[in-house]
Design a protein around this motif. Structure first.
Motif, PDB file in Angstrom:
ATOM      1  N   LEU A  52       0.826  -1.207   0.000  1.00  0.00           N
ATOM      2  CA  LEU A  52       0.000   0.000   0.000  1.00  0.00           C
ATOM      3  C   LEU A  52       0.857   1.253   0.000  1.00  0.00           C
ATOM      4  O   LEU A  52       0.485   2.265  -0.604  1.00  0.00           O
ATOM      5  CB  LEU A  52      -0.929  -0.005   1.210  1.00  0.00           C
ATOM      6  CG  LEU A  52      -2.063  -1.037   1.173  1.00  0.00           C
ATOM      7  CD1 LEU A  52      -2.841  -1.027   2.480  1.00  0.00           C
ATOM      8  CD2 LEU A  52      -2.992  -0.785  -0.005  1.00  0.00           C
ATOM      9  N   ALA A  53       2.007   1.201   0.667  1.00  0.00           N
ATOM     10  CA  ALA A  53       2.918   2.349   0.653  1.00  0.00           C
ATOM     11  C   ALA A  53       3.434   2.599  -0.760  1.00  0.00           C
ATOM     12  O   ALA A  53       3.523   3.747  -1.210  1.00  0.00           O
ATOM     13  CB  ALA A  53       4.071   2.118   1.614  1.00  0.00           C
ATOM     14  N   ARG A  54       3.782   1.523  -1.476  1.00  0.00           N
ATOM     15  CA  ARG A  54       4.241   1.671  -2.864  1.00  0.00           C
ATOM     16  C   ARG A  54       3.108   2.189  -3.749  1.00  0.00           C
ATOM     17  O   ARG A  54       3.321   3.045  -4.613  1.00  0.00           O
ATOM     18  CB  ARG A  54       4.753   0.323  -3.402  1.00  0.00           C
ATOM     19  CG  ARG A  54       6.063  -0.140  -2.786  1.00  0.00           C
ATOM     20  CD  ARG A  54       6.647  -1.299  -3.580  1.00  0.00           C
ATOM     21  NE  ARG A  54       5.779  -2.457  -3.600  1.00  0.00           N
ATOM     22  CZ  ARG A  54       5.777  -3.424  -2.658  1.00  0.00           C
ATOM     23  NH1 ARG A  54       6.611  -3.334  -1.620  1.00  0.00           N
ATOM     24  NH2 ARG A  54       4.964  -4.444  -2.739  1.00  0.00           N
ATOM     25  N   PHE A  55       1.912   1.657  -3.527  1.00  0.00           N
ATOM     26  CA  PHE A  55       0.728   2.127  -4.271  1.00  0.00           C
ATOM     27  C   PHE A  55       0.536   3.628  -4.081  1.00  0.00           C
ATOM     28  O   PHE A  55       0.328   4.379  -5.035  1.00  0.00           O
ATOM     29  CB  PHE A  55      -0.505   1.362  -3.787  1.00  0.00           C
ATOM     30  CG  PHE A  55      -1.811   2.026  -4.089  1.00  0.00           C
ATOM     31  CD1 PHE A  55      -2.406   1.901  -5.337  1.00  0.00           C
ATOM     32  CD2 PHE A  55      -2.472   2.784  -3.116  1.00  0.00           C
ATOM     33  CE1 PHE A  55      -3.623   2.521  -5.618  1.00  0.00           C
ATOM     34  CE2 PHE A  55      -3.691   3.400  -3.382  1.00  0.00           C
ATOM     35  CZ  PHE A  55      -4.257   3.271  -4.632  1.00  0.00           C
ATOM     36  N   SER A  56       0.621   4.080  -2.843  1.00  0.00           N
ATOM     37  CA  SER A  56       0.418   5.497  -2.539  1.00  0.00           C
ATOM     38  C   SER A  56       1.472   6.370  -3.213  1.00  0.00           C
ATOM     39  O   SER A  56       1.140   7.412  -3.792  1.00  0.00           O
ATOM     40  CB  SER A  56       0.451   5.715  -1.020  1.00  0.00           C
ATOM     41  OG  SER A  56       0.290   7.076  -0.712  1.00  0.00           O
TER      42      SER A  56
END
Length: 425
Positions: free
Chosen positions: A359-363
């Protein structure tokens, strides 16, 4: 003009008592697209939608190849093609003289260059298509007249409290996604500073049957089926076909002289104080004629997010307008919601332990992408609303720069694949 309604009242109350389900707040374009993308990966999905019916009044959409390629993978394009139109070109024209400034071919060229078509349609037709597909998936449940009011993360996942019209219930899931639009409850609960900012501009929307178009306006239309934008001082007008080409959708963007803070804004279309056409008094008579013919026009005050925010807290993600409401100058609002949804679904795997880093990479990737699109929108705003010497310079550039150079300038936008894992723009 009557509202185009997507009637959800007959939706069955199918519940999925699955603690591993993903809970989505909002059954708009972002929420339904995410549900379909997650369903395709085997996730169970529960959508909570506060409305009993979704209404869109005179709202058309431009869906560029970066969106239609994703819709195609979800199986939506086959159904949507019967209600949409594939324009041959995007044309920019001068609002005062009506003369053409630039013509960008996007018909067959879009599929050849970017691998997917450029289409225009009514928002309700897209939502109906997505809803029909969602109803057909046994691992998607849609609960109407329900609003997520509270949430709490614990060792077992996410516990949410849902307010129905006659009761309150608790539901458990592995992740909560806010796809509840520009006034997202999940976003504003984080900080008042995250609220949408009013831009001081209004998008006035209307539509006319092709047989209702004034003759003076028809003379301004370039040959073929096209998206046409007329530029002018502090305002612009866009027209394109919807509903299988039987109607023309109009969007006129102009300054708001009666500022408010709600969206959409109820209005008496006959009220002289709401007569936005005065902003176009110096425009070509054909454009003024079609504006008068198109009444009533529905005003939508334009808001935007100062800060893009996808992650709010552990196990809570925002997508679409809830994450980054933007102005329409790049015609990418719906496309970005679709991209968000597919990118988020692609980031999640069966291994929940890997979700925080995913999710951090997605953000990071989506924030970078959205920032680039917002910059393009700001550039388009400047170009569409230019006046004086700036408008003269713009017209010289548009008329003399090779068309291929303009086409190349869209490669990063239309050629983008949100499901690719690399962090691209």
């Amino acid at each position: 003009m009557k509202a185009a309604l997507i009637d959800l009242k007959t939706e069955r109350n199918r519940r999925i008592p699955n603690p591993d389900q993903i809970i989505i707040a909002g059954a708009g374009i972002a929420g339904l697209t995410l549900a379909l993308a997650l369903s395709a990966k085997g996730f169970h999905v529960q959508i909570f939608e506060k409305s009993a019916a979704l209404a869109e009044i005179g709202a058309g959409l431009q869906l560029s190849p970066n969106a239609t390629r994703l819709l195609g993978r979800l199986g939506a394009m086959e159904q949507l093609q019967y209600a949409s139109v594939e324009p041959q070109a995007v044309c920019l024209q001068d609002g005062t003289s009506g003369g053409e400034l630039l013509r960008l071919p996007i018909g067959e060229q879009a599929t050849e260059r970017w691998g997917a078509p450029y289409i225009v349609c009514h928002r309700a037709d897209l939502q109906n298509t997505l809803l029909t597909l969602a109803r057909s998936r046994p691992n998607i449940a849609i609960q109407l007249q329900s609003t997520v009011t509270q949430r709490k993360a614990d060792s077992q996942g996410m516990l949410v409290r849902v307010q129905y019209h006659d009761r309150i219930e608790e539901h458990r899931g592995a992740l909560l996604v806010g796809a509840d639009g520009v006034w997202s409850n999940l976003r504003t609960a984080v900080s008042d500073a995250d609220r949408a900012r009013y831009t001081g501009m209004v998008a006035w929307r209307s539509s006319l049957g092709v047989d209702q178009l004034p003759e003076s306006f028809k003379t301004l239309l370039p040959q073929g089926v096209n998206v046409v934008a007329w530029t002018g001082s502090n305002a612009h007008l866009i027209a394109y076909p919807i509903r299988s080409g039987q109607m023309i959708n109009f969007v006129a963007v102009a300054p708001d002289h009666e500022a408010g803070n709600r969206w959409p804004v109820p209005v008496d279309p006959e009220s002289p104080s709401q007569n936005f056409i005065r902003e176009f008094a110096s425009w070509h008579v054909g454009l003024r004629d079609v504006m008068r013919a198109g009444r009533p026009w529905t005003p939508w005050r334009l808001f935007e997010m100062k800060k893009c925010r996808f992650l709010t807290e552990e196990r809570v993600v925002l997508i679409g307008d809830a994450a980054h409401a933007m102005t329409p100058y790049a015609a990418q609002g719906a496309a970005m919601a679709i991209e968000d949804a597919c990118a988020l679904a692609g980031a999640l795997s069966a291994d929940r332990a890997a979700w925080p880093s995913a999710l951090a990479r997605f953000s990071r990737a989506r924030t970078k992408r959205i920032s680039a699109v917002v910059r393009r929108g700001a550039l388009n705003h400047l170009a569409y609303h230019a006046k004086g010497p700036v408008a003269v310079a713009r017209n010289i550039l548009l008329r003399n720069r090779p068309v291929e150079k303009f086409i190349e300038g869209f490669d990063w936008l239309y050629g983008f694949d949100a499901e690719e894992r690399k962090e691209q723009v």
